[in-house]
Design an enzyme around this catalytic site. Sequence first.
Site, PDB file in Angstrom:
ATOM      1  N   LYS A  63       1.074  -1.188  -0.064  1.00 48.77           N
ATOM      2  CA  LYS A  63      -0.151  -0.027   0.113  1.00 48.77           C
ATOM      3  C   LYS A  63       0.772   1.145  -0.181  1.00 48.77           C
ATOM      4  CE  LYS A  63      -2.672  -2.442   3.454  1.00 48.77           C
ATOM      5  NZ  LYS A  63      -2.815  -2.806   4.819  1.00 48.77           N
ATOM      6  N   GLU A 106       7.238   2.788  -6.555  1.00 51.38           N
ATOM      7  CA  GLU A 106       7.464   2.378  -5.262  1.00 51.38           C
ATOM      8  C   GLU A 106       7.515   3.251  -4.013  1.00 51.38           C
ATOM      9  OE1 GLU A 106       6.885   0.338  -2.897  1.00 51.38           O
ATOM     10  OE2 GLU A 106       8.491  -1.439  -3.222  1.00 51.38           O
ATOM     11  N   ASP A 107       7.099   3.158  -2.851  1.00 48.17           N
ATOM     12  CA  ASP A 107       7.506   4.177  -1.890  1.00 48.17           C
ATOM     13  C   ASP A 107       9.013   4.196  -1.566  1.00 48.17           C
ATOM     14  OD1 ASP A 107       7.720   1.613  -0.826  1.00 48.17           O
ATOM     15  OD2 ASP A 107       6.315   1.918   0.983  1.00 48.17           O
ATOM     16  N   ASP A 148      14.935  -0.060  -0.447  1.00 45.40           N
ATOM     17  CA  ASP A 148      15.705  -0.285   0.745  1.00 45.40           C
ATOM     18  C   ASP A 148      16.699  -1.561   0.518  1.00 45.40           C
ATOM     19  OD1 ASP A 148      16.175  -0.387   3.728  1.00 45.40           O
ATOM     20  OD2 ASP A 148      14.688  -1.725   4.091  1.00 45.40           O
ATOM     21  N   PHE A 154      14.554   4.795   9.948  1.00 48.81           N
ATOM     22  CA  PHE A 154      13.218   3.866   9.754  1.00 48.81           C
ATOM     23  C   PHE A 154      12.247   5.211   9.666  1.00 48.81           C
ATOM     24  CE2 PHE A 154       8.986   2.013  10.355  1.00 48.81           C
ATOM     25  CZ  PHE A 154       9.103   0.659   9.477  1.00 48.81           C
ATOM     26  N   ARG A 176       0.644   6.087   7.710  1.00 43.27           N
ATOM     27  CA  ARG A 176       0.678   6.202   6.330  1.00 43.27           C
ATOM     28  C   ARG A 176       0.114   7.370   5.746  1.00 43.27           C
ATOM     29  NH1 ARG A 176       1.957   1.063   3.767  1.00 43.27           N
ATOM     30  NH2 ARG A 176       0.975  -0.644   4.990  1.00 43.27           N
TER      31      ARG A 176
END
Length: 198
Positions: free
Chosen positions: A55, A111-112, A115, A164, A177
């Site tokens: 999401k 994509e967010d 990583d 993070f 979010r």
Amino acid sequence: MPNPKKTRHRTAKVRGESVKILISGRQIQRRIQALAKQIRKDFPGEPLHLVSVLKGGVFFLTDLARSISGEVSFDFIAVSSYGQNTRSSGQVRLTRDLDSSIEGKTVIVVEDILDTGMTLQYLLRLFQQRKPKHLRVAVLLDKPERRITAVHADYVGFTIPNEFVVGYGLDYSERYRNLPYVGVLSLVPAAKKESMGA
Ligand code: IMP
Ligand code: MG
């Protein structure tokens, strides 16, 4: 009307968590405008098919799609990666496939965050087999220090340090979010015991 920023921070405090703004909503929007222009410049006059990963990539997709001129369509895919806390085990599983074929299309994966790169590596292999005309990758955030694959993004919003982060689609146990900005999440020791969601 309550101040939404204050409400969110109160929630964070109750849980022993705090979020420090890293990239403001305004900075995100400005950067997305520039990325949209660049993408259109690279593929002038071509229909573009944006594929977002649920999401976390949703807000980036909706803002990017509305900023790119000309013909744009989009679709969604969902994956889950097995692993504990913030570490990916490297096993990625498809939980929702695309609605339509990407064969012959100019596809931009949206994509967010990039990583370790395991998720994108899995998706790029999958999409490549489906014979798109072009396959490109756009990520809002890039955390290069954590990379364990050779995956490369063609369009990067911001390169960030190894922290993070939450907000603008990114979550911690499904929370945060909806923040309009990207912030660094800090946990007090008790809160750290909870597992971190992807
Ligand atoms: P990768 O497969 O390790 O590149 O992980 C990509 C996914 O992990 C992202 O799509 C996010 O869902 C999640 N992720 C990685 N870093 C963060 C972070 O800092 N905050 C929230 N989610 C993250
Ligand atoms: Mg994600």
